[in-house]
Structures are given as C-alpha cells and as structure tokens.
Write an enzyme that holds these catalytic residues in place. Structure first.
Site, PDB file in Angstrom:
ATOM      1  N   THR A 113      39.119  33.084  42.785  1.00  0.00           N
ATOM      2  CA  THR A 113      40.386  32.916  43.496  1.00  0.00           C
ATOM      3  C   THR A 113      41.003  34.246  43.897  1.00  0.00           C
ATOM      4  OG1 THR A 113      41.619  32.937  41.424  1.00  0.00           O
ATOM      5  CG2 THR A 113      40.899  30.780  42.257  1.00  0.00           C
ATOM      6  N   LYS A 114      40.371  35.364  43.487  1.00  0.00           N
ATOM      7  CA  LYS A 114      40.926  36.686  43.786  1.00  0.00           C
ATOM      8  C   LYS A 114      39.791  37.648  44.103  1.00  0.00           C
ATOM      9  CE  LYS A 114      41.387  37.372  38.822  1.00  0.00           C
ATOM     10  NZ  LYS A 114      42.364  37.540  37.777  1.00  0.00           N
ATOM     11  N   LYS A 146      32.466  42.982  32.884  1.00  0.00           N
ATOM     12  CA  LYS A 146      32.113  44.380  32.632  1.00  0.00           C
ATOM     13  C   LYS A 146      31.689  45.065  33.920  1.00  0.00           C
ATOM     14  CE  LYS A 146      27.210  44.079  31.409  1.00  0.00           C
ATOM     15  NZ  LYS A 146      26.226  44.422  30.393  1.00  0.00           N
ATOM     16  N   HIS A 199      43.048  20.589  53.688  1.00  0.00           N
ATOM     17  CA  HIS A 199      44.174  19.703  53.944  1.00  0.00           C
ATOM     18  C   HIS A 199      45.467  20.443  53.641  1.00  0.00           C
ATOM     19  CE1 HIS A 199      41.517  16.247  54.326  1.00  0.00           C
ATOM     20  NE2 HIS A 199      40.881  16.697  53.260  1.00  0.00           N
TER      21      HIS A 199
END
Length: 101
Positions: A81-82, A99, A27
């Site tokens: 998110t990355k 790690k 949305h």
C-alpha cells in the site's frame, strides 16, 4: 493486472502466480455514486511503477500509487500500500520492512 491509469513494469521483473496489480479502487468509495451510476466516473486511480530487477512473490496485491524501487523483493502474500525503496525486502499485510539487501 488491472490498469485504469498507468502501470509501468521495468526489465527483469519476476511476478509470482496469483499476484494482483491494480492502479484503481475499481469503484467509488461513496455509496451514492454506486447507487446513481457515477461509480466508475468517481473511482480513484494512481499510477504504479515497478522498477528493474524486482521480485514479487506469489499472491501479492500491489495497490494504486505504489512505486517499487530497483532490486527490491516483496514476500509472498504481501499487500503493498506504500512505496518500497530500492534494495530492500518487504512483506506482510500491510507490507512492512524486513531488511536491506
């Protein structure tokens, strides 16, 4: 898996139960778009690429625009998110480096 743009999943990828992979916000973030019916027209999308031999634990959320490198592991319950480099373990909300493999 929710795909409005492009999601590429490599070979030998393990995806845990309950995991969501979403290349869109679904949305628009603009409240006027949601009120005027332009919601889906103005939603944000970005491709996702999951390379080979990746292990994604149960109940993870992989969000738009993410690239996960070869052989990496995403811990259960993580929100990605990355971008995740290859040969690393990441986990948490938001996802953080744990790690190298």
């Amino acid at each position: 898996i929710t795909c409005h743009n492009n999601i590429t999943i490599g070979d030998n990828v393990i995806i845990g139960v309950g995991t969501q992979i979403r290349d869109t916000d679904n949305h628009s973030l603009n409240p006027l778009d949601r009120l005027t019916g332009k919601d889906w027209q103005n939603k944000k999308t970005a491709p996702i690429e999951i390379n080979n031999n990746v292990f994604i634990g149960t109940n993870c959320i992989i969000l738009k625009g993410v690239h996960i490198g070869n052989n990496s592991i995403i811990a259960a319950g993580s929100v990605v998110t990355k971008n995740i480099p290859e040969n690393q373990i990441w986990g948490g909300n938001p996802v953080k480096f744990i790690k190298n493999l």
